[in-house]
Motif scaffolding. Structure first.
Motif, PDB file in Angstrom:
ATOM      1  N   LEU A  84      50.921  43.671  41.649  1.00 48.05           N
ATOM      2  CA  LEU A  84      49.370  43.265  41.224  1.00 48.05           C
ATOM      3  C   LEU A  84      49.054  43.687  39.746  1.00 48.05           C
ATOM      4  O   LEU A  84      48.636  45.541  39.547  1.00 48.05           O
ATOM      5  N   GLY A  85      49.506  43.156  38.870  1.00 46.25           N
ATOM      6  CA  GLY A  85      49.319  44.310  37.814  1.00 46.25           C
ATOM      7  C   GLY A  85      47.856  44.040  37.174  1.00 46.25           C
ATOM      8  O   GLY A  85      47.477  45.431  36.510  1.00 46.25           O
ATOM      9  N   ALA A  86      46.949  43.096  37.071  1.00 47.51           N
ATOM     10  CA  ALA A  86      45.719  43.541  37.045  1.00 47.51           C
ATOM     11  C   ALA A  86      44.352  41.958  37.977  1.00 47.51           C
ATOM     12  O   ALA A  86      45.584  40.805  37.783  1.00 47.51           O
ATOM     13  N   ILE A  87      43.165  42.126  37.832  1.00 46.77           N
ATOM     14  CA  ILE A  87      42.121  41.503  38.406  1.00 46.77           C
ATOM     15  C   ILE A  87      41.309  41.531  37.476  1.00 46.77           C
ATOM     16  O   ILE A  87      40.606  42.724  37.754  1.00 46.77           O
ATOM     17  N   TYR A  88      41.236  41.190  36.215  1.00 53.58           N
ATOM     18  CA  TYR A  88      39.910  41.364  35.804  1.00 53.58           C
ATOM     19  C   TYR A  88      38.704  40.425  35.887  1.00 53.58           C
ATOM     20  O   TYR A  88      38.797  39.055  35.960  1.00 53.58           O
ATOM     21  N   LEU A  89      37.713  39.952  35.583  1.00 53.72           N
ATOM     22  CA  LEU A  89      36.570  39.738  35.960  1.00 53.72           C
ATOM     23  C   LEU A  89      35.889  40.193  35.020  1.00 53.72           C
ATOM     24  O   LEU A  89      35.097  41.213  34.495  1.00 53.72           O
ATOM     25  N   TYR A  93      30.087  38.594  37.296  1.00 53.15           N
ATOM     26  CA  TYR A  93      31.114  37.491  37.899  1.00 53.15           C
ATOM     27  C   TYR A  93      31.833  38.088  39.103  1.00 53.15           C
ATOM     28  O   TYR A  93      31.969  37.649  40.217  1.00 53.15           O
ATOM     29  N   GLN A  94      31.544  39.220  39.012  1.00 48.82           N
ATOM     30  CA  GLN A  94      31.774  40.501  40.414  1.00 48.82           C
ATOM     31  C   GLN A  94      31.028  40.414  41.769  1.00 48.82           C
ATOM     32  O   GLN A  94      29.986  40.270  41.013  1.00 48.82           O
ATOM     33  N   GLY A  95      31.887  40.571  42.669  1.00 43.84           N
ATOM     34  CA  GLY A  95      31.486  40.752  43.737  1.00 43.84           C
ATOM     35  C   GLY A  95      30.563  39.170  44.416  1.00 43.84           C
ATOM     36  O   GLY A  95      29.223  39.217  45.682  1.00 43.84           O
ATOM     37  N   LYS A  96      31.332  38.535  43.417  1.00 44.06           N
ATOM     38  CA  LYS A  96      31.193  36.644  44.192  1.00 44.06           C
ATOM     39  C   LYS A  96      31.974  35.911  45.052  1.00 44.06           C
ATOM     40  O   LYS A  96      31.951  34.870  45.016  1.00 44.06           O
ATOM     41  N   GLY A  97      32.690  36.691  45.095  1.00 42.89           N
ATOM     42  CA  GLY A  97      33.996  37.073  46.017  1.00 42.89           C
ATOM     43  C   GLY A  97      35.090  35.699  45.108  1.00 42.89           C
ATOM     44  O   GLY A  97      36.000  35.293  45.507  1.00 42.89           O
ATOM     45  N   ILE A  98      34.394  36.124  43.485  1.00 43.62           N
ATOM     46  CA  ILE A  98      35.919  35.590  42.687  1.00 43.62           C
ATOM     47  C   ILE A  98      37.710  35.902  42.729  1.00 43.62           C
ATOM     48  O   ILE A  98      38.183  36.190  43.428  1.00 43.62           O
ATOM     49  N   GLY A  99      37.155  37.706  42.744  1.00 46.26           N
ATOM     50  CA  GLY A  99      38.269  38.690  42.790  1.00 46.26           C
ATOM     51  C   GLY A  99      39.106  38.200  44.302  1.00 46.26           C
ATOM     52  O   GLY A  99      39.877  38.590  44.099  1.00 46.26           O
ATOM     53  N   THR A 100      38.176  37.719  45.120  1.00 48.51           N
ATOM     54  CA  THR A 100      39.037  38.233  46.578  1.00 48.51           C
ATOM     55  C   THR A 100      39.491  36.508  46.242  1.00 48.51           C
ATOM     56  O   THR A 100      41.298  36.499  46.993  1.00 48.51           O
ATOM     57  N   ALA A 101      39.451  36.207  46.088  1.00 46.59           N
ATOM     58  CA  ALA A 101      40.005  34.243  45.871  1.00 46.59           C
ATOM     59  C   ALA A 101      41.558  34.574  45.200  1.00 46.59           C
ATOM     60  O   ALA A 101      41.924  33.742  45.433  1.00 46.59           O
ATOM     61  N   LEU A 102      41.330  35.174  44.118  1.00 48.67           N
ATOM     62  CA  LEU A 102      41.964  34.831  42.730  1.00 48.67           C
ATOM     63  C   LEU A 102      43.316  35.955  43.806  1.00 48.67           C
ATOM     64  O   LEU A 102      44.511  36.236  43.246  1.00 48.67           O
ATOM     65  N   LEU A 103      43.208  37.336  44.109  1.00 48.27           N
ATOM     66  CA  LEU A 103      43.636  38.325  45.722  1.00 48.27           C
ATOM     67  C   LEU A 103      44.678  36.649  45.981  1.00 48.27           C
ATOM     68  O   LEU A 103      45.713  37.311  46.740  1.00 48.27           O
ATOM     69  N   ALA A 104      44.142  36.825  47.252  1.00 49.16           N
ATOM     70  CA  ALA A 104      44.298  35.803  48.393  1.00 49.16           C
ATOM     71  C   ALA A 104      45.678  34.288  46.785  1.00 49.16           C
ATOM     72  O   ALA A 104      46.159  33.592  47.539  1.00 49.16           O
ATOM     73  N   ARG A 105      45.041  34.247  46.415  1.00 44.73           N
ATOM     74  CA  ARG A 105      45.938  33.274  45.821  1.00 44.73           C
ATOM     75  C   ARG A 105      47.127  33.311  45.106  1.00 44.73           C
ATOM     76  O   ARG A 105      48.108  33.288  45.178  1.00 44.73           O
ATOM     77  N   GLY A 106      46.828  34.702  45.309  1.00 44.68           N
ATOM     78  CA  GLY A 106      48.803  35.479  44.445  1.00 44.68           C
ATOM     79  C   GLY A 106      49.062  34.908  45.447  1.00 44.68           C
ATOM     80  O   GLY A 106      50.711  35.450  45.764  1.00 44.68           O
ATOM     81  N   PHE A 130      36.779  47.575  46.784  1.00 43.93           N
ATOM     82  CA  PHE A 130      37.457  46.092  46.139  1.00 43.93           C
ATOM     83  C   PHE A 130      38.689  46.058  47.274  1.00 43.93           C
ATOM     84  O   PHE A 130      38.483  45.676  48.169  1.00 43.93           O
ATOM     85  N   TYR A 131      39.891  47.397  46.888  1.00 42.46           N
ATOM     86  CA  TYR A 131      41.336  47.210  47.157  1.00 42.46           C
ATOM     87  C   TYR A 131      40.807  47.734  48.785  1.00 42.46           C
ATOM     88  O   TYR A 131      41.769  47.139  49.571  1.00 42.46           O
ATOM     89  N   TYR A 132      40.121  48.379  48.754  1.00 42.71           N
ATOM     90  CA  TYR A 132      40.086  49.068  50.099  1.00 42.71           C
ATOM     91  C   TYR A 132      39.695  48.075  51.234  1.00 42.71           C
ATOM     92  O   TYR A 132      39.734  48.128  52.042  1.00 42.71           O
ATOM     93  N   ALA A 133      38.633  47.727  50.752  1.00 44.60           N
ATOM     94  CA  ALA A 133      37.607  46.764  51.719  1.00 44.60           C
ATOM     95  C   ALA A 133      38.893  45.074  51.719  1.00 44.60           C
ATOM     96  O   ALA A 133      38.911  44.647  52.786  1.00 44.60           O
ATOM     97  N   LYS A 134      39.889  45.104  51.208  1.00 42.22           N
ATOM     98  CA  LYS A 134      40.999  43.955  51.160  1.00 42.22           C
ATOM     99  C   LYS A 134      41.630  44.451  51.944  1.00 42.22           C
ATOM    100  O   LYS A 134      42.983  44.186  52.161  1.00 42.22           O
ATOM    101  N   GLY A 135      42.274  45.858  52.298  1.00 42.73           N
ATOM    102  CA  GLY A 135      43.027  46.751  52.992  1.00 42.73           C
ATOM    103  C   GLY A 135      44.649  47.443  52.534  1.00 42.73           C
ATOM    104  O   GLY A 135      45.390  47.832  53.274  1.00 42.73           O
ATOM    105  N   PHE A 136      44.023  47.321  51.357  1.00 46.23           N
ATOM    106  CA  PHE A 136      45.338  48.290  50.807  1.00 46.23           C
ATOM    107  C   PHE A 136      44.504  49.514  51.178  1.00 46.23           C
ATOM    108  O   PHE A 136      43.400  49.676  51.359  1.00 46.23           O
ATOM    109  N   LYS A 137      45.854  50.259  51.430  1.00 45.93           N
ATOM    110  CA  LYS A 137      45.942  52.120  51.566  1.00 45.93           C
ATOM    111  C   LYS A 137      46.616  52.603  50.781  1.00 45.93           C
ATOM    112  O   LYS A 137      47.713  51.876  49.502  1.00 45.93           O
ATOM    113  N   GLU A 138      46.068  53.411  50.412  1.00 49.30           N
ATOM    114  CA  GLU A 138      46.146  55.126  49.203  1.00 49.30           C
ATOM    115  C   GLU A 138      48.042  55.285  50.263  1.00 49.30           C
ATOM    116  O   GLU A 138      48.385  55.431  50.787  1.00 49.30           O
TER     117      GLU A 138
END
Length: 160
Positions: A84-89, A93-106, A130-138
Motif C-alpha cells: 500500500l503505497g499511499a492513502i491520501y485524502l 474528508y478525513q475521519g469520515k470513513g472514506i479512507g476505510t472504504a479505499l482500503l477495503a476496495r484495494g 488509522f492503520y492500527y485501528a484497521k488491524g495493521f501491526k508494526e
C-alpha cells in the motif's frame, strides 16, 4: 456524504497532484522540511510518474461532486503480498470513513493477497492511529534517508 471510488484516469492527474500536495503539507508540517516535501512531490507526483503508476500499479480515486478528494495506490509486490503505497485524502474528508472504504476496495481488488504492507513515518499521528485501528501491526522500524532528511519509518502489515 456520497462519494464514488473508481480507477484513476489520465484526466485526474492535476487533481491527484493537488490532493497529494495538500495532504503532504498538512501531514508532514514540522516533521519533514518544506523543501524536502516539495522536491518529493515534484518527483513522485509528476504527470509522467503518475502515468507510469497508472500503468504498473493500481490507483483508485475517490470523488465527491465530481472532484477528486483522495486516492489510494496499491502495488502487487510478490505472491500474496501487496504494498500500500499511499492513502491520501484532503483534510476536510478525513475521519469520515472514506479512507476505510479505499482500503477495503484495494483488498477486494487483490483477492489473492495474504498480507498488505505500508511504511509510515514514526511521528505521523494522522496515519498511525488509522492503520492500527484497521488491524495493521508494526513489523519493523528503520531509519530512512528521505532526500537528505533522516526519518524513522515504521513498516506495518495487515494479515488478511
Amino acid at each position: 456524504m456520497e462519494y464514488n471510488i473508481r480507477p484513476m484516469a489520465e484526466k485526474d492527474i492535476t487533481q491527484v497532484q493537488r490532493v497529494a500536495e495538500t495532504s503532504w503539507h498538512t501531514t508532514y508540517k514540522g516533521l519533514i522540511p518544506q523543501a524536502v516535501q516539495d522536491h518529493f512531490l515534484t518527483e513522485a507526483y509528476s504527470a509522467k510518474m503518475l502515468q507510469r503508476r497508472m500503468k504498473f500499479s493500481c490507483i483508485l480515486v475517490v470523488e465527491v461532486d465530481n472532484q477528486v478528494i483522495g486516492f489510494v495506490n496499491y502495488s502487487p509486490v510478490t505472491e500474496g503480498k501487496v504494498e500500500l503505497g499511499a492513502i491520501y485524502l484532503l483534510p476536510d474528508y478525513q475521519g469520515k470513513g472514506i479512507g476505510t472504504a479505499l482500503l477495503a476496495r484495494g483488498i477486494e481488488m487483490f483477492p489473492e493477497a495474504k498480507v498488505i504492507y505500508i511504511n509510515v513515518e514514526r511521528d505521523n499521528e494522522i496515519a498511525k492511529p488509522f492503520y492500527y485501528a484497521k488491524g495493521f501491526k508494526e513489523v519493523e522500524v528503520f531509519n530512512e534517508d528521505f532526500d537528505g532528511h533522516q526519518l524513522q519509518t515504521i513498516r506495518m502489515a495487515l494479515n488478511l
